[in-house]
Design a protein around this motif. Structure first.
Motif, mmCIF file in Angstrom:
data_model
loop_
_atom_site.group_PDB
_atom_site.id
_atom_site.type_symbol
_atom_site.label_atom_id
_atom_site.label_comp_id
_atom_site.label_asym_id
_atom_site.label_seq_id
_atom_site.Cartn_x
_atom_site.Cartn_y
_atom_site.Cartn_z
ATOM 1 N N ILE A 26 -9.007 18.185 -5.350
ATOM 2 C CA ILE A 26 -7.803 18.234 -6.173
ATOM 3 C C ILE A 26 -7.050 16.926 -5.983
ATOM 4 O O ILE A 26 -6.861 16.465 -4.848
ATOM 5 N N ALA A 27 -6.638 16.312 -7.074
ATOM 6 C CA ALA A 27 -5.906 15.043 -7.002
ATOM 7 C C ALA A 27 -4.425 15.306 -6.796
ATOM 8 O O ALA A 27 -3.832 16.151 -7.466
ATOM 9 N N ARG A 28 -3.844 14.577 -5.855
ATOM 10 C CA ARG A 28 -2.400 14.640 -5.613
ATOM 11 C C ARG A 28 -1.767 13.362 -6.174
ATOM 12 O O ARG A 28 -2.100 12.269 -5.757
ATOM 13 N N SER B 133 -12.696 3.286 -4.267
ATOM 14 C CA SER B 133 -12.328 4.492 -3.529
ATOM 15 C C SER B 133 -11.262 5.294 -4.238
ATOM 16 O O SER B 133 -10.765 6.270 -3.693
ATOM 17 N N ALA B 134 -10.885 4.852 -5.456
ATOM 18 C CA ALA B 134 -9.718 5.454 -6.079
ATOM 19 C C ALA B 134 -10.027 6.727 -6.841
ATOM 20 O O ALA B 134 -9.255 7.668 -6.819
ATOM 21 N N LEU B 135 -11.136 6.760 -7.553
ATOM 22 C CA LEU B 135 -11.438 7.941 -8.340
ATOM 23 C C LEU B 135 -11.643 9.127 -7.407
ATOM 24 O O LEU B 135 -12.450 9.085 -6.499
ATOM 25 N N THR B 136 -10.892 10.167 -7.670
ATOM 26 C CA THR B 136 -10.935 11.314 -6.774
ATOM 27 C C THR B 136 -12.333 11.910 -6.729
ATOM 28 O O THR B 136 -12.982 12.083 -7.739
ATOM 29 N N ALA B 137 -12.773 12.197 -5.534
ATOM 30 C CA ALA B 137 -14.137 12.685 -5.342
ATOM 31 C C ALA B 137 -14.340 14.021 -6.035
ATOM 32 O O ALA B 137 -13.411 14.801 -6.231
ATOM 33 N N SER B 138 -15.606 14.263 -6.398
ATOM 34 C CA SER B 138 -15.959 15.524 -7.036
ATOM 35 C C SER B 138 -15.664 16.674 -6.086
ATOM 36 O O SER B 138 -15.849 16.573 -4.882
ATOM 37 N N GLY B 139 -15.173 17.777 -6.674
ATOM 38 C CA GLY B 139 -14.889 18.939 -5.849
ATOM 39 C C GLY B 139 -13.639 18.782 -5.023
ATOM 40 O O GLY B 139 -13.576 19.249 -3.891
ATOM 41 N N ALA C 269 -8.642 19.437 -10.385
ATOM 42 C CA ALA C 269 -7.294 19.774 -10.835
ATOM 43 C C ALA C 269 -6.343 18.688 -10.322
ATOM 44 O O ALA C 269 -6.739 17.804 -9.552
ATOM 45 N N VAL C 270 -5.074 18.776 -10.744
ATOM 46 C CA VAL C 270 -4.078 17.772 -10.364
ATOM 47 C C VAL C 270 -2.796 18.468 -9.925
ATOM 48 O O VAL C 270 -2.307 19.387 -10.602
#
Length: 326
Positions: A54-56, A46-52, A83-84
């Motif tokens: 923004i990672a915080r 569940s860690a990889l940020t989902a497509s579409g 984006a991040v």
């Protein structure tokens, strides 16, 4: 007597069964906690940020060298995050750890649009981390700056004289293991340390000048070790804009062509299994819940001992330490 003996035997059997199931429950609870921690880590499902989205990313507390954090950021590079947004609330830490984190964020920025939001504090090594981004957003009352380097070592010379203890040593050269805290620092040792501090300070200043586009006059004004409020920092070019996460996302949309309305999802760094903090906490809570308080207290005490150990930061520091009040 026979009846009493049977009752005693039954009670002992019940105690053994109760102990067995308590231990089994503890083990299951710890296993479940570890599984949740792994899944929440960057390497988990569940860690990889989902497509579409923004990672915080949150950078908090003291900054030290951390290879697991570098590897997590490398995984974020390869994720499908659009984006991040990096939130920073840190007084700094070691220069080596701050440089390592800065380099990792620069590599991440080459792959993903990246913006920094200063929460309460981005000082010293925390500011080194912040300038990895091309755009820095801070609150009006955030504290930013503390551009400088220090080297500290306690000196126990007077205390050793008071208790009548002398440390004797044989070393290959006068500057080997100097200063050591058990004798007055020699002029030669102080000069050697001064050279280290000045060299690291020059590196820090050069980094700020390059990344923030400052001239020499402005650099001299901001690089005297002080911290500045967010309001001051905008005029001094230490940050770019006042605001919060929404402000940062608006910049990503306007300047980096990130799609508007994308959800923001936390990207959690891996739990530090190396120092067993995560496992210790889970085990302590679980044991306490099942009435095994003595064991839980021992685990907590081990955690306190390790926390004290972590207060000792080795090497050159880029760290803001406000003066203690009397």
């Amino acid at each position: 007597m026979s009846l009493d003996s049977d009752v005693i035997v039954d009670r002992r059997r019940m105690r053994r069964k109760l102990t067995f199931w308590r231990v089994a429950a503890v083990l299951v609870a710890i296993a479940a906690a570890v599984t949740v921690g792994v899944l929440a880590a960057p390497g988990g499902s569940s860690a990889l940020t989902a497509s579409g989205s923004i990672a915080r990313l949150n950078i908090e507390g003291l900054i030290r060298s951390d290879q697991a954090r570098v590897e997590a950021l490398e995984r974020l590079e390869k994720s499908s995050a659009a984006a991040v947004v990096v939130h920073i609330n840190s007084p700094g830490g070691t220069t080596a750890g701050s440089e390592q984190l800065y380099d990792a964020l620069v590599r991440l920025k080459a792959k993903k649009p990246l913006v920094v939001v200063v929460e309460g504090l981005a000082a010293s090594g925390g500011y080194i981390t912040a300038i990895a981004a091309d755009h820095i957003v801070g609150q009006q009352t955030s504290l930013v700056g503390s551009i400088g380097v220090l080297f500290q070592i306690p000196n126990f010379t007077d205390l050793m004289k008071t208790v009548g203890v002398k440390v004797e040593e044989v070393k290959s050269s006068p500057l080997k293991a100097a200063p050591n805290g058990f004798e007055p620092t020699s002029p030669e040792a102080r000069a050697a340390l001064d050279s280290l501090v000045k060299d690291s300070y020059a590196w820090f200043r050069g980094l700020v000048k390059e990344r923030r586009g400052m001239d020499d006059a402005l650099l001299e004004k901001v690089a005297d070790g002080r911290v500045f409020t967010g309001r001051q920092a905008v005029d001094l070019k230490l940050i770019d804009q006042l605001g919060d996460e929404k402000t940062a996302i608006a910049w990503l949309v306007a300047q980096k062509n990130v799609k508007s309305g994308l959800p923001v999802r936390d990207f959690k760094l891996a739990p530090r299994f190396g120092d067993l903090t995560f496992l210790r906490t889970a085990a302590s809570i679980t044991l306490d819940a099942f009435g095994l308080n003595a064991i839980a207290r021992q685990i907590e005490q081990a955690g306190v001992a390790q926390a004290i150990e972590h207060l000792s930061l080795d090497g050159m520091l880029a760290l803001w330490r406000p003066a203690a009040s009397n």
